[in-house]
Design an enzyme around this catalytic site. Structure first.
Site, PDB file in Angstrom:
ATOM      1  N   CYS A 153      92.684 -30.549  54.204  1.00 30.09           N
ATOM      2  CA  CYS A 153      92.752 -29.833  52.912  1.00 30.09           C
ATOM      3  C   CYS A 153      93.998 -28.949  52.778  1.00 30.09           C
ATOM      4  O   CYS A 153      94.650 -28.932  51.734  1.00 30.09           O
ATOM      5  CB  CYS A 153      91.494 -29.002  52.692  1.00 30.09           C
ATOM      6  SG  CYS A 153      90.939 -28.095  54.137  1.00 30.09           S
ATOM      7  N   HIS A 245      92.340 -22.400  49.172  1.00 36.08           N
ATOM      8  CA  HIS A 245      93.262 -21.985  50.238  1.00 36.08           C
ATOM      9  C   HIS A 245      94.563 -21.482  49.601  1.00 36.08           C
ATOM     10  O   HIS A 245      95.138 -22.139  48.727  1.00 36.08           O
ATOM     11  CB  HIS A 245      93.628 -23.173  51.135  1.00 36.08           C
ATOM     12  CG  HIS A 245      92.482 -23.735  51.930  1.00 36.08           C
ATOM     13  ND1 HIS A 245      91.276 -23.093  52.111  1.00 36.08           N
ATOM     14  CD2 HIS A 245      92.376 -24.905  52.620  1.00 36.08           C
ATOM     15  CE1 HIS A 245      90.487 -23.837  52.867  1.00 36.08           C
ATOM     16  NE2 HIS A 245      91.124 -24.944  53.185  1.00 36.08           N
TER      17      HIS A 245
END
Ligand code: NAP
Length: 352
Positions: A153, A245
């Site tokens: 990711c 993130h």
């Protein structure tokens, strides 16, 4: 697309599996046929096996579906499947995904097969041509199906932001991540480890980022992928954020483009999914924010329905050439959304 493809989700009860279920509701090309998870869940109704943590309600028909074991025999018994999304834990995925790939197209979120030479590591906007590596794989392995993988990711959002900068000559990249809790799966990091805290270690994450970006941005010559030749150093941290993130990126380039040229390169970037108008493609793969204090996870992770990467604070750097912040939704652009977009690309290319 006339007939919808019937899909199985392996790891359907987890953080990424739940996101697959959410994103596949009403999908024009795919319909959920089989949900599979561990022996702990197999045999139960999905609604009883799973602690649903998505923001939207668990659809009733999904709640009533039985959970199968994540092996070929059980999945074939549970339904007639055309392709498989795997969000199994990385340490288990290897042999299980190979067993499925002998028969079905497998789109994997797990790390097990990512770095194998005949396995594509796809971000549809960046390296759609790498999809053809499955022809080499099928020949070598004698498989009817195939396996293709999505990157980690934190790598996906970084690599998307790097692609438009390649025209200026990428030399060195240093990235520090601030990664959300859902990236550790469910239930994930114990609350007493992360409340009032930042954990400056995520097992295996830095190694994955440093290796995967070179493969994704490398060249495919029809037989093998030749890695890109820039250097990348990553430092990864877990922070007290639910989803999204945030990454602080420093880059040394061959050229000295202006801030405006860099911003234009980000904003104008489009790839094959946008040209093909794939159902899950965001209109803008990269969104540039101009406020001094953006991007922020809470405000920016849902840009482009969670499929856009948001870049901001683009500035010159006194040591490297430039620096910027980059944000992506880890279970959508970095997770299930990436798997679905890859599958759409393969279908559009006539490969699945
Ligand atoms: P997770 O929340 O821990 O879910 C794991 C899933 O795998 C659950 O459905 C679990 O089923 C199943 N499972 C566990 N052990 C199993 C076994 N022995 N046999 C069959 N199924 C088993 O993990 P996640 O965050 O969704 O991550 C899934 C994969 O995606 C991992 O490889 C991860 O590295 C990768 N990934 C995650 C993210 C993210 O943001 N979270 C992003 C990109 C990639 P039970 O409920 O029955 O235990």
């Amino acid at each position: 697309m006339t007939m919808k493809r019937k899909v199985a989700i392996l790891g359907a009860t987890g953080a990424v599996g739940q996101r697959y279920i959410q994103l596949l509701q009403g999908h024009p090309w795919f319909q959920i046929e089989v949900l599979a998870a561990s022996e702990r869940s197999a045999g139960k109704k999905y609604g009883d096996a799973c602690n649903w943590v998505m923001e939207s309600n668990l659809p009733k028909e999904i709640s009533e579906m039985p959970v199968a074991s994540a092996d070929v025999e059980s999945v074939e018994k549970a339904g007639d499947v055309d392709l498989v999304f795997s969000s199994l834990p990385g340490d288990l995925a290897g042999p299980v995904e190979s067993e499925f790939a002998a028969l079905f197209p497998v789109f994997s979120k797990a790390s097990a097969h990512r770095m194998e030479k005949d396995v594509p590591l796809i971000i549809p906007e960046i390296n759609p041509d790498h999809a053809d590596l499955i022809k080499v794989q099928q020949k070598q392995r004698g498989w009817k199906g195939f396996i293709t993988t999505d990157p980690n990711c934190s790598t996906i959002q970084l690599a998307i932001s790097l692609r438009p900068l390649m025209q200026f000559g990428l030399k060195e990249i240093i990235v520090t991540t601030m990664q959300a809790l859902s990236g550790a799966g469910y239930p994930g990091v114990p609350s007493l480890d992360i409340i009032d805290n930042v954990v400056p270690f995520i097992s295996g994450e830095e190694e994955k980022m440093e290796a995967e970006a070179l493969k994704i941005l490398g060249n495919f010559n029809g037989k093998v992928i030749q890695n890109a030749d820039f250097k990348l150093s990553a430092s990864c941290n877990r922070v007290h954020v639910k989803d999204g993130h945030l990454e602080s990126v420093f880059i040394k380039l061959d050229q000295e483009p202006s801030i405006q040229e860099i911003e234009d390169a980000f904003s104008n970037f489009k790839g094959e999914p946008q040209k093909l108008k794939l159902p899950s493609a965001p209109v803008n793969p990269i969104v540039v924010r101009h406020e001094k204090n953006r991007p922020q996870p809470r405000f920016d992770r849902d840009a482009g329905c969670g499929m856009s990467v948001v870049v901001g604070r683009i500035r010159k750097d006194p040591i490297m050439t430039l620096k910027y912040m980059c944000l992506g939704h880890n279970t959508i652009r970095g997770g299930a959304g990436a798997g679905i977009l890859s599958a759409e690309l393969f279908v559009a290319k006539g490969l699945a």
